[in-house]
Motif scaffolding. Structure first.
Motif, PDB file in Angstrom:
ATOM      1  N   ILE A   7       0.846  -1.202   0.000  1.00 30.13           N
ATOM      2  CA  ILE A   7       0.000   0.000   0.000  1.00 30.13           C
ATOM      3  C   ILE A   7       0.879   1.249   0.000  1.00 30.13           C
ATOM      4  O   ILE A   7       0.631   2.209  -0.733  1.00 30.13           O
ATOM      5  CB  ILE A   7      -0.953  -0.011   1.215  1.00 30.13           C
ATOM      6  N   GLY A  26      -3.244   5.913   5.987  1.00 32.95           N
ATOM      7  CA  GLY A  26      -2.384   5.504   7.099  1.00 32.95           C
ATOM      8  C   GLY A  26      -3.088   5.425   8.438  1.00 32.95           C
ATOM      9  O   GLY A  26      -2.620   4.757   9.351  1.00 32.95           O
ATOM     10  N   ASP A  27      -4.205   6.112   8.587  1.00 35.36           N
ATOM     11  CA  ASP A  27      -4.921   6.023   9.868  1.00 35.36           C
ATOM     12  C   ASP A  27      -6.215   5.243   9.645  1.00 35.36           C
ATOM     13  O   ASP A  27      -6.411   4.605   8.611  1.00 35.36           O
ATOM     14  CB  ASP A  27      -5.178   7.432  10.417  1.00 35.36           C
ATOM     15  N   GLY A 118      -7.448   7.097   0.938  1.00 36.98           N
ATOM     16  CA  GLY A 118      -7.651   5.912   1.765  1.00 36.98           C
ATOM     17  C   GLY A 118      -8.183   4.767   0.942  1.00 36.98           C
ATOM     18  O   GLY A 118      -8.387   4.900  -0.266  1.00 36.98           O
ATOM     19  N   GLY A 119      -8.386   3.645   1.611  1.00 40.86           N
ATOM     20  CA  GLY A 119      -8.909   2.503   0.881  1.00 40.86           C
ATOM     21  C   GLY A 119      -8.935   1.257   1.718  1.00 40.86           C
ATOM     22  O   GLY A 119      -8.861   1.313   2.950  1.00 40.86           O
TER      23      GLY A 119
HETATM   24  P1  ADP Z   1      -8.343  -0.567   8.982  1.00 39.99           P
HETATM   25  O1  ADP Z   1      -8.122  -1.939   9.529  1.00 39.99           O
HETATM   26  O2  ADP Z   1      -8.336   0.519  10.012  1.00 39.99           O
HETATM   27  O3  ADP Z   1      -9.482  -0.494   8.033  1.00 39.99           O
HETATM   28  P2  ADP Z   1      -6.490  -1.038   6.869  1.00 39.99           P
HETATM   29  O4  ADP Z   1      -5.425  -1.989   7.298  1.00 39.99           O
HETATM   30  O5  ADP Z   1      -7.614  -1.529   6.040  1.00 39.99           O
HETATM   31  O6  ADP Z   1      -7.016  -0.257   8.144  1.00 39.99           O
HETATM   32  O7  ADP Z   1      -5.786   0.135   6.089  1.00 39.99           O
HETATM   33  C1  ADP Z   1      -4.699   0.842   6.635  1.00 39.99           C
HETATM   34  C2  ADP Z   1      -4.585   2.178   5.964  1.00 39.99           C
HETATM   35  O8  ADP Z   1      -4.245   1.982   4.593  1.00 39.99           O
HETATM   36  C3  ADP Z   1      -5.873   3.006   5.972  1.00 39.99           C
HETATM   37  O9  ADP Z   1      -5.538   4.359   6.139  1.00 39.99           O
HETATM   38  C4  ADP Z   1      -6.469   2.751   4.624  1.00 39.99           C
HETATM   39  O10 ADP Z   1      -7.217   3.873   4.203  1.00 39.99           O
HETATM   40  C5  ADP Z   1      -5.234   2.548   3.764  1.00 39.99           C
HETATM   41  N1  ADP Z   1      -5.460   1.632   2.649  1.00 39.99           N
HETATM   42  C6  ADP Z   1      -5.696   0.298   2.703  1.00 39.99           C
HETATM   43  N2  ADP Z   1      -5.808  -0.213   1.470  1.00 39.99           N
HETATM   44  C7  ADP Z   1      -5.647   0.817   0.615  1.00 39.99           C
HETATM   45  C8  ADP Z   1      -5.654   0.943  -0.803  1.00 39.99           C
HETATM   46  N3  ADP Z   1      -5.874  -0.091  -1.609  1.00 39.99           N
HETATM   47  N4  ADP Z   1      -5.453   2.175  -1.325  1.00 39.99           N
HETATM   48  C9  ADP Z   1      -5.260   3.225  -0.515  1.00 39.99           C
HETATM   49  N5  ADP Z   1      -5.229   3.190   0.794  1.00 39.99           N
HETATM   50  C10 ADP Z   1      -5.419   1.994   1.375  1.00 39.99           C
END
Ligand code: ADP
Ligand code: MG
Length: 320
Positions: A7, A26-27, A118-119
């Motif tokens: 990521i 990241g958050d 985010g994602g």
């Molecule tokens: P959570 O368990 O809190 O949902 P994640 O482990 O899913 O956290 O994601 C960690 C961080 O990485 C978050 O800020 C999320 O928005 C970002 N993220 C995860 N997957 C993607 C992606 N495919 N593209 C952009 N950001 C991502």
């Protein structure tokens, strides 16, 4: 490479930096600053392998398409896209594929100055869901419901190229060798008409993006507005490649009924043609007058002799 490194390298490090993003990737969630006196505009669209793109579509084209279809929705609202989130479901974490997907995605994101904030990343059949967030000065949205009797109907760009490209890639249509690349590109890399949509918000009465086919999408405008439409068949804009590759009848059929073009169909009061011409000149994206909004609830397509054309297939309709 684990999920977090992936990521960071292919998404977090690739996105634009934007001062409106208080907190990005990241958050647990993103925090965004929305300009005062503007409304937030939100849309989401999911594309699934084998349904919304062919199984052998290159990764870069999948990245492009997933964002493009959403930017096209923003364009059809007259909104300014600013941020997006990405939910990516993949069968495995193939780094080569992810690198190409990321390249296609961010080429388009940079072009339109939209920031990934985010994602979510999960394992499963290849599915890409993107949500775009945009802004709009509160009263200026371009709705499907604003068409008025007497409005002129316009469409941007040219119609049917993506449908021809899809048919070609599925071996259902032969096109001359010199146009193969053109048609493939028109199908794989739709160009969302964001600037045209933004400029139209001051001028047009209604708008929709053409994702399912001109007739199918125009019907959404006529139903939402409680009007009918009259389309002049020989005024539909066809690319030179289209005119030179297939019969006029097939080309017009694709222009009416095939999807994936992501042009904008809009209606405008008949005394504003000069404004549309000015927008076309400013953007370099042609806008073609293809018909009129009339009373009733039918869409009537007529050839140059005034004969009504029956369309027995109305583009792609989901769940129908
Ligand atoms: P959570 O368990 O809190 O949902 P994640 O482990 O899913 O956290 O994601 C960690 C961080 O990485 C978050 O800020 C999320 O928005 C970002 N993220 C995860 N997957 C993607 C992606 N495919 N593209 C952009 N950001 C991502
Ligand atoms: Mg998550």
């Amino acid at each position: 490479m684990n999920e977090f490194e992936m990521i960071k390298q292919y998404f977090q490090d690739k996105t634009l930096k934007d001062s409106s993003v208080v907190l990005g990737i990241g958050d647990d969630a993103a925090i965004l600053n929305i300009p005062q006196n503007e409304s937030l505009v939100v849309c989401v669209d999911t594309i699934v392998k084998g349904i919304h793109f062919l199984t052998d579509t290159p990764a870069a084209a999948i990245g492009h398409r997933a964002l493009a279809v959403n930017l096209s929705d923003m364009a059809a609202m007259g909104a300014t896209p600013q941020w997006f989130t990405l939910a990516l479901t993949m069968p495995d974490a193939n780094e080569e594929w992810i690198a190409e997907f990321s390249r296609g995605l961010f080429e388009l994101a940079k072009h339109h100055q939209v920031t990934l904030v985010g994602g979510d990343t999960t394992q499963g059949p290849l599915t890409v869901s993107i949500q775009v967030l945009g802004t709009l000065a509160s009263h200026k949205g371009l709705l499907r419901s604003g068409a008025k009797v007497g409005d002129s109907i316009f469409v941007t760009g040219s119609l049917g190229d993506a449908g021809a490209g899809l048919a070609m890639l599925q071996d259902k249509l032969e096109v001359p060798l010199k146009y193969k690349e053109y048609f493939q590109h028109r199908y794989e890399y739709p160009e969302p008409r964001v600037i045209t949509g933004f400029l139209l918000r001051e001028v047009a009465n209604s708008a929709i993006d053409v994702s399912d086919g001109l007739i199918a999408d125009l019907r959404h405008i006529t139903q939402a507005s409680g009007v009918g439409a009259h389309i002049q068949l020989d005024s539909l804009p066809l690319s030179d490649a289209m005119k030179e590759s297939i019969t006029l009848e097939n080309a017009l059929y694709l222009a009416l009924a095939s999807g994936d073009d992501y042009e904008i169909c809009f209606t405008v009061s008949a005394d504003r043609h000069a404004d549309i011409q000015a927008i076309a000149e400013k953007t370099g994206v042609p806008c073609t007058h293809i018909g009129e909004i009339v009373s009733g609830n039918e869409i009537d397509v007529q050839d140059k002799n005034g004969k009504t054309i029956l369309i027995n297939h109305q583009g792609w309709e989901h769940f129908s």
